[in-house]
Design an enzyme around this catalytic site. Structure first.
Site, mmCIF file in Angstrom:
data_model
loop_
_atom_site.group_PDB
_atom_site.id
_atom_site.type_symbol
_atom_site.label_atom_id
_atom_site.label_comp_id
_atom_site.label_asym_id
_atom_site.label_seq_id
_atom_site.Cartn_x
_atom_site.Cartn_y
_atom_site.Cartn_z
ATOM 1 C CB SER A 1 -0.848 0.013 1.276
ATOM 2 O OG SER A 1 -1.503 1.252 1.411
ATOM 3 C CE1 TYR B 1 -4.681 -2.356 4.996
ATOM 4 C CE2 TYR B 1 -3.770 -0.145 4.723
ATOM 5 C CZ TYR B 1 -4.251 -1.327 4.171
ATOM 6 O OH TYR B 1 -4.304 -1.466 2.798
HETATM 7 N N1 LIG Z 1 -8.539 -0.568 -1.813
HETATM 8 C C1 LIG Z 1 -7.540 0.207 -1.440
HETATM 9 O O1 LIG Z 1 -7.671 1.451 -1.367
HETATM 10 C C2 LIG Z 1 -6.197 -0.409 -1.142
HETATM 11 C C3 LIG Z 1 -5.088 0.454 -1.018
HETATM 12 C C4 LIG Z 1 -3.852 -0.090 -0.731
HETATM 13 C C5 LIG Z 1 -3.714 -1.463 -0.550
HETATM 14 N N2 LIG Z 1 -4.817 -2.288 -0.666
HETATM 15 C C6 LIG Z 1 -4.619 -3.724 -0.439
HETATM 16 O O2 LIG Z 1 -5.164 -4.480 -1.505
HETATM 17 C C7 LIG Z 1 -5.499 -5.788 -1.035
HETATM 18 C C8 LIG Z 1 -6.889 -6.149 -1.510
HETATM 19 O O3 LIG Z 1 -7.830 -5.286 -0.880
HETATM 20 P P1 LIG Z 1 -9.120 -4.716 -1.619
HETATM 21 O O4 LIG Z 1 -8.974 -3.249 -1.667
HETATM 22 O O5 LIG Z 1 -9.354 -5.464 -2.857
HETATM 23 O O6 LIG Z 1 -10.232 -5.018 -0.511
HETATM 24 P P2 LIG Z 1 -11.489 -5.988 -0.501
HETATM 25 O O7 LIG Z 1 -12.395 -5.698 -1.642
HETATM 26 O O8 LIG Z 1 -12.049 -5.872 0.878
HETATM 27 O O9 LIG Z 1 -10.855 -7.436 -0.717
HETATM 28 C C9 LIG Z 1 -10.131 -8.083 0.305
HETATM 29 C C10 LIG Z 1 -10.005 -9.546 -0.070
HETATM 30 O O10 LIG Z 1 -9.233 -10.190 0.958
HETATM 31 C C11 LIG Z 1 -9.898 -11.350 1.359
HETATM 32 N N3 LIG Z 1 -9.599 -11.692 2.745
HETATM 33 C C12 LIG Z 1 -9.632 -10.889 3.823
HETATM 34 N N4 LIG Z 1 -9.343 -11.594 4.937
HETATM 35 C C13 LIG Z 1 -9.132 -12.870 4.533
HETATM 36 C C14 LIG Z 1 -8.827 -14.069 5.211
HETATM 37 N N5 LIG Z 1 -8.662 -14.114 6.533
HETATM 38 N N6 LIG Z 1 -8.692 -15.201 4.486
HETATM 39 C C15 LIG Z 1 -8.854 -15.185 3.136
HETATM 40 N N7 LIG Z 1 -9.143 -14.085 2.452
HETATM 41 C C16 LIG Z 1 -9.292 -12.935 3.131
HETATM 42 C C17 LIG Z 1 -11.388 -11.055 1.152
HETATM 43 O O11 LIG Z 1 -12.091 -12.273 0.968
HETATM 44 P P3 LIG Z 1 -13.142 -12.887 2.026
HETATM 45 O O12 LIG Z 1 -13.775 -11.753 2.756
HETATM 46 O O13 LIG Z 1 -14.096 -13.663 1.162
HETATM 47 O O14 LIG Z 1 -12.327 -13.767 2.911
HETATM 48 C C18 LIG Z 1 -11.349 -10.260 -0.143
HETATM 49 O O15 LIG Z 1 -11.364 -11.133 -1.242
HETATM 50 C C19 LIG Z 1 -5.371 -5.742 0.493
HETATM 51 O O16 LIG Z 1 -4.139 -6.326 0.870
HETATM 52 C C20 LIG Z 1 -5.338 -4.251 0.788
HETATM 53 O O17 LIG Z 1 -4.656 -3.947 1.965
HETATM 54 C C21 LIG Z 1 -6.046 -1.789 -0.968
#
Ligand SMILES: NC(=O)c1ccc[n+]([C@@H]2O[C@H](COP(=O)([O-])OP(=O)(O)OC[C@H]3O[C@@H](n4cnc5c(N)ncnc54)[C@H](OP(=O)(O)O)[C@@H]3O)[C@@H](O)[C@H]2O)c1
Length: 264
Positions: free
Chosen positions: A158, A171
């Site tokens: 991130s 986080y």
């Molecule tokens: N969106 C942003 O602004 C942003 C910015 C910087 C970094 N990121 C990073 O990008 C990555 C993806 O996030 P996203 O933005 O796509 O959010 P998201 O839509 O909430 O997706 C998160 C994913 O992680 C899975 N997950 C969470 N806990 C889990 C667990 N214990 N076991 C297995 N799967 C798990 C969820 O699946 P289930 O709930 O089905 O388990 C979901 O598929 C994360 O690492 C996040 O920190 C996002």
């Protein structure tokens, strides 16, 4: 494979290029493929002609994705659980020995007020998901990936890895730690065929943190996920091992710069 200089978007042209990462014909395990960035990666990588395996906790989501894309292989797995991580790695190696790419993407984002007594279970949960799970899964699959002609580990960190935002201190710390681990891992694998990527998204409009929004359909702002995926794919296919997308690049500029010299 690579010297101490890490190819980034700004210095990439200065570094002698080796054969760049192919983006089709791979077999790819993505953690957290049920929504957001993981799902968008899965759809894009499937379209490009890769075998794609996704995991997540929400079985109904996995089933819906399977109905929409019969080519995506799904597996229920809670990466917070060490036994489930071990089973996932064993299952992948046994059933899909062709897997040559691991994308450590699953993550959660919690608000934590350090000025009041914290709920340690929440903190453990966040650290386990965002940091320990990718570290452990990487170690479980590393020897498998090393045997492949070309392989990769892609960690989704991130922009907040570089500059924390204070209301989500844990986080940001997990992402800073994942950045650090990625540097070390890349160094440990430098004589192998395993490329180690870190992609640091900016704010992307996904479900991340949606549990704290009253209206779950409400956008949390940020760029469209397709725009992010398009930038991330450019980094992967050009062997830009550390890519801070969009405004994350500004944040990355402030990072420590001593790694190369202390590991020389
Ligand atoms: N969106 C942003 O602004 C942003 C910015 C910087 C970094 N990121 C990073 O990008 C990555 C993806 O996030 P996203 O933005 O796509 O959010 P998201 O839509 O909430 O997706 C998160 C994913 O992680 C899975 N997950 C969470 N806990 C889990 C667990 N214990 N076991 C297995 N799967 C798990 C969820 O699946 P289930 O709930 O089905 O388990 C979901 O598929 C994360 O690492 C996040 O920190 C996002």
């Amino acid at each position: 494979m690579y010297e101490n200089n890490i190819p980034t978007a700004s210095n990439h042209n200065l570094i002698e290029s080796e054969k760049e990462m192919k983006v089709s014909g791979n077999a790819i395990l993505i953690t957290g493929g049920t929504s957001g960035i993981g799902l968008a990666f899965a759809e894009k990588l499937l379209e490009l002609g890769n075998k794609v395996i996704i995991c997540g906790r929400r079985e109904n989501r996995l089933n819906d994705i399977k109905k929409k894309h019969s080519g995506i292989i799904t597996k229920v797995c809670d990466v917070n659980d060490r036994v489930e991580r071990e089973s996932l790695a064993t299952w992948v190696i046994k059933n899909y020995p062709e897997v040559n790419v691991l994308i450590n993407n699953a993550g959660i984002q919690l608000l934590v007020d350090l000025t009041h007594q914290i709920n340690l279970d929440r903190v453990h949960n966040e650290v386990e998901t965002n940091l320990i799970a990718p570290i452990h899964l990487t170690s479980l699959l590393a020897q498998h990936l090393i045997q492949k002609k070309e392989s990769a580990i892609i960690n989704i960190s991130s922009g907040l890895a570089f500059v924390p935002i204070s209301f989500m201190p844990v986080y940001c710390a997990t992402k800073a730690a994942l950045h650090s681990v990625t540097l070390s891992l890349r160094h440990q694998l430098k004589e192998t065929n395993v490329k180690v990527f870190e992609i640091a998204p900016p704010s992307v409009d996904t479900e991340l943190g949606h549990e704290r929004r009253e209206d779950k359909t409400q956008s949390h702002g940020g760029i469209h996920v397709d725009e992010f995926i398009s930038e991330a794919m450019k980094a992967i296919e050009n062997d830009i091992y550390e890519s801070a997308v969009g405004m994350s690049e500004n944040m990355r500029q402030k990072r420590e710069s001593l790694f190369s010299s202390i590991n020389h």
